[in-house]
Write an enzyme that holds these catalytic residues in place. Structure first.
Site, mmCIF file in Angstrom:
data_model
loop_
_atom_site.group_PDB
_atom_site.id
_atom_site.type_symbol
_atom_site.label_atom_id
_atom_site.label_comp_id
_atom_site.label_asym_id
_atom_site.label_seq_id
_atom_site.Cartn_x
_atom_site.Cartn_y
_atom_site.Cartn_z
ATOM 1 N N ASP A 45 34.927 43.011 83.398
ATOM 2 C CA ASP A 45 34.325 41.962 82.078
ATOM 3 C C ASP A 45 33.150 41.301 82.671
ATOM 4 O O ASP A 45 32.463 40.991 83.206
ATOM 5 C CB ASP A 45 35.712 41.007 81.863
ATOM 6 N N ASN B 195 53.196 42.408 62.802
ATOM 7 C CA ASN B 195 52.611 41.159 63.109
ATOM 8 C C ASN B 195 53.018 40.257 61.545
ATOM 9 O O ASN B 195 53.499 39.159 61.130
ATOM 10 C CB ASN B 195 51.158 40.702 63.465
ATOM 11 N N CYS C 162 47.588 35.841 67.820
ATOM 12 C CA CYS C 162 47.305 36.881 66.822
ATOM 13 C C CYS C 162 47.875 36.857 65.570
ATOM 14 O O CYS C 162 47.033 37.381 64.737
ATOM 15 C CB CYS C 162 48.807 37.888 67.671
ATOM 16 N N ARG D 24 45.195 28.036 70.934
ATOM 17 C CA ARG D 24 44.220 29.033 69.338
ATOM 18 C C ARG D 24 45.158 28.720 67.561
ATOM 19 O O ARG D 24 46.173 29.609 68.239
ATOM 20 C CB ARG D 24 43.964 30.494 69.726
#
Length: 432
Positions: A30, A208, A260, A330
């Site tokens: 990362d 989703n 998501c 989030r």
């Protein structure tokens, strides 16, 4: 097998640690040096049950390490790309800049015969485009969407309920390699779906979208229940007995959030419009609208029960994370409701077992404290994240801490009869 995992956020860190637990030699990479330092020292940069133990075992065994140098991916046979695809600030579409940057930086270190595996949630058509970038290296591309549930991510990675491989025509060697990566799950007869790139990409967003639709459906029924005197919880129980429907994801309340479902249904809608098929998923805009309305409804109920105004009233907010067993705020309905109540002049004291640090960074204007500090002298208590120990609260004990025994159950998670018997005014969403 040597594996690299590009991107060590929520998905990548869990995937890297889980692959090491299965016996692979893994390097997680990362660009965030602070994140890599924390992971290298066995500290997860977010809350996820079982992950710290998995990191400790992987690092201790020598099978797991982390780096900021993309060159450390060289020599791995399989390279997983697991970077984020947040919502664009200018539209509902997905921001693919992190995916594109990850692939561009990885390609110089990929060898012929390697397998590059996309795990990020991307708009349909992305894999076919990236395959052209991978092809000159002699490597192959597969798309292997993730289906992690926050709070159960380790379990879902090590023992998935299905595996999906999106490959190009004729690339059976990619299937063999992925089956070797996931040998433990494959040997346990986990269903494996081998398909094309586009279908693999759609599997994730379609799943989703369906889950979001199911949640918003029961919340739409809650809106009807509130004006008819029906009870949405009993309604969900009754229709949930139908095997074609099922009871899961039929819990009415303040709706869904997280990193998501909200952004994925918006990105799916945006991509469908780009493809000229916006009408096919136009209903997802209403799914999103219903979801956002439920947050406002929770605020409205608090205002109603406090006589039309929350100005200078103390409101205890229980829960900030978008779901229990997570510190993820989030697009959190809980945090949104807390902010709205604060904006109306309430003295909000919010508490959460894990999400206070993240909430403080986003909304420092709010007051945060322990559970006892939030409850002390409260004019109203609002349950917004159904953490286990909130569900286990004793209504009589809590009544002794507050000024007014008023409870707004934004998750319909508590026993209404028990709280009312203890002298509380109980309001659920869509409940009598």
């Amino acid at each position: 097998m040597r594996i690299s995992v590009i991107g060590c956020g929520y998905l990548g860190a869990v995937h890297a640690a889980s692959m090491a637990s299965l016996g692979h030699e893994v390097v997680g990479i990362d660009v965030d040096a602070e994140k890599i330092e924390a992971l290298s020292n066995g500290r997860a940069p977010f809350y996820e049950p079982d992950l710290p133990e998995l990191l400790a075992r992987g690092l201790g065994s020598g099978r797991l390490r982390f780096s900021t140098d993309i060159a450390d991916a060289a020599g791995s046979l399989v390279h997983f790309v697991a970077v984020g695809t947040p919502q664009l600030k200018t539209s509902g579409g997905a921001d693919l800049s992190y995916v594109d940057a990850a692939f561009a930086s990885l390609m110089p270190h990929v060898a012929s015969g390697d397998l590059v595996v996309g795990k990020s949630t991307v708009p349909v058509g992305t894999a076919a485009r990236l395959a052209k970038l991978v092809e000159p290296t002699g490597a192959r591309l597969a798309w292997n969407p993730e289906f992690l549930r926050e709070g159960y991510a380790v379990k879902d990675t090590v023992t998935p309920d299905r595996l999906v491989y999106g490959i190009a025509d004729g690339q059976t060697a990619s299937v063999d390699l992925l089956n070797e990566v996931y040998a433990t799950a494959v040997s346990a007869d986990t269903p494996v779906v081998v398909t094309d790139y586009a279908t693999a990409e759609l599997v994730k967003v379609a799943a989703n979208a369906f889950l979001a639709t199911k949640i918003s459906f029961i919340n739409a029924m809650a809106e009807i229940a509130e004006v008819t005197g029906a009870d949405v919880t009993q309604l969900a129980d009754a229709i949930g007995y139908d095997a074609r429907i099922g009871r899961k994801f039929l819990n009415a309340g303040v709706g869904f959030g997280g990193g998501c479902l909200p952004k994925d249904i918006r990105a799916f809608t945006a991509r469908a419009e780009e493809l000229g098929r916006g009408e096919s998923v136009a209903f997802l805009k209403e799914v999103d609208a219903i979801n956002l309305r439920r947050r406002q409804r929770a605020v409205d109920v608090v205002v109603e029960e406090l006589g039309g105004s929350v100005f200078r009233k103390k409101v205890a907010v229980l829960g900030l994370a978008f779901k229990p067993d997570s510190d993820d705020v989030r697009d959190s309905p809980a945090l949104d409701v807390a902010v709205q109540l604060h904006g109306l002049g309430a003295h909000v004291v919010a508490t959460d077992p894990e999400a206070i640090p993240n909430s403080t960074r986003l909304h420092p204007q709010l007051s945060f404290g322990t559970l006892d500090e939030a409850l002390a002298g409260a004019d109203a208590v609002v349950l917004l994240t159904e953490w286990k120990h909130y569900r286990a609260l004793d209504p009589s004990s809590v009544a002794a801490q507050v000024t007014h025994p008023l409870l707004v159950d934004g998750r319909n998670a508590l026993d209404a009869d028990a709280w009312r018997a203890a002298g509380w005014t109980y309001r659920g969403l869509g409940r009598r």
